[in-house]
Write a protein that holds these residues in place. Structure first.
Motif, mmCIF file in Angstrom:
data_model
loop_
_atom_site.group_PDB
_atom_site.id
_atom_site.type_symbol
_atom_site.label_atom_id
_atom_site.label_comp_id
_atom_site.label_asym_id
_atom_site.label_seq_id
_atom_site.Cartn_x
_atom_site.Cartn_y
_atom_site.Cartn_z
ATOM 1 N N GLY A 94 -26.078 18.467 -25.545
ATOM 2 C CA GLY A 94 -25.529 17.155 -25.221
ATOM 3 C C GLY A 94 -24.726 17.158 -23.939
ATOM 4 N N THR A 95 -23.499 16.647 -24.023
ATOM 5 C CA THR A 95 -22.708 16.349 -22.829
ATOM 6 C C THR A 95 -22.262 17.582 -22.051
ATOM 7 N N LEU A 96 -22.230 18.764 -22.668
ATOM 8 C CA LEU A 96 -21.850 19.959 -21.913
ATOM 9 C C LEU A 96 -22.914 20.360 -20.886
ATOM 10 N N VAL B 287 -18.902 17.211 -16.660
ATOM 11 C CA VAL B 287 -18.211 17.762 -17.831
ATOM 12 C C VAL B 287 -17.951 19.257 -17.620
ATOM 13 N N GLN B 288 -18.936 19.977 -17.086
ATOM 14 C CA GLN B 288 -18.747 21.410 -16.829
ATOM 15 C C GLN B 288 -17.643 21.652 -15.811
ATOM 16 N N ASP C 50 -11.517 10.311 -28.780
ATOM 17 C CA ASP C 50 -10.564 11.046 -27.947
ATOM 18 C C ASP C 50 -10.675 10.550 -26.502
ATOM 19 N N PRO C 51 -9.581 9.979 -25.936
ATOM 20 C CA PRO C 51 -9.657 9.388 -24.600
ATOM 21 C C PRO C 51 -10.044 10.372 -23.500
ATOM 22 N N GLU C 52 -9.597 11.611 -23.602
ATOM 23 C CA GLU C 52 -9.918 12.603 -22.567
ATOM 24 C C GLU C 52 -11.402 12.969 -22.596
ATOM 25 N N VAL C 53 -11.969 13.132 -23.785
ATOM 26 C CA VAL C 53 -13.394 13.441 -23.911
ATOM 27 C C VAL C 53 -14.223 12.247 -23.442
ATOM 28 N N GLY D 70 -17.998 10.083 -20.250
ATOM 29 C CA GLY D 70 -18.465 8.734 -19.974
ATOM 30 C C GLY D 70 -19.329 8.169 -21.083
ATOM 31 N N GLN D 71 -19.306 8.799 -22.251
ATOM 32 C CA GLN D 71 -20.127 8.365 -23.380
ATOM 33 C C GLN D 71 -19.278 8.190 -24.625
#
Length: 116
Positions: free
Chosen positions: A8-10, A15-16, A43-46, A51-52
């Motif tokens: 997924g997002t990683l 994100v990386q 979680d606001p930081e995630v 962006g998802q």
């Protein structure tokens, strides 16, 4: 080096960079006996990094026909702890073996572990 499977997002460069401070190196691999569903992220930081609002989450199915494609990244011990911080509390990191025969870590939904 440790291995971390991303489905997924990683896999996103942004994100990386924000999570690890570098782009990760890895190769495609497949995880058997799991399927994907979606998890709402609060979680606001995630949310800011990815962006998802909805992220995929692995659920154990036990069926060999169920397969999830992703990338098996090489990470340091410090980076695996940074990944733990990025993943919200609904995920748990476990070690498993991939179709390639390599061992690595995955993040599964905590509710999936209770169903096993």
């Amino acid at each position: 080096m440790l291995r971390l499977f991303s489905y997924g997002t990683l896999q996103k460069e942004q994100v990386q960079m924000e999570t690890f401070g570098r782009l990760l190196q890895g190769e495609k691999d497949i995880l058997s006996c799991y399927e994907l569903s979606m998890l709402e992220i609060t979680d606001p930081e995630v949310l800011r990094k990815s962006g998802q609002k909805y992220h995929p989450v692995l659920k154990f199915s036990g069926n060999n026909d169920d397969q999830v494609e992703g990338v098996l990244f090489e990470v340091t011990e410090a980076e695996i702890l940074q990944a733990d911080e990025y993943e919200v509390d609904d995920y748990k990191r476990i070690e498993t073996v991939f179709k390639s025969g390599k061992k690595g870590f995955i993040y599964v939904g905590k509710e999936s572990l209770q169903a096993r």
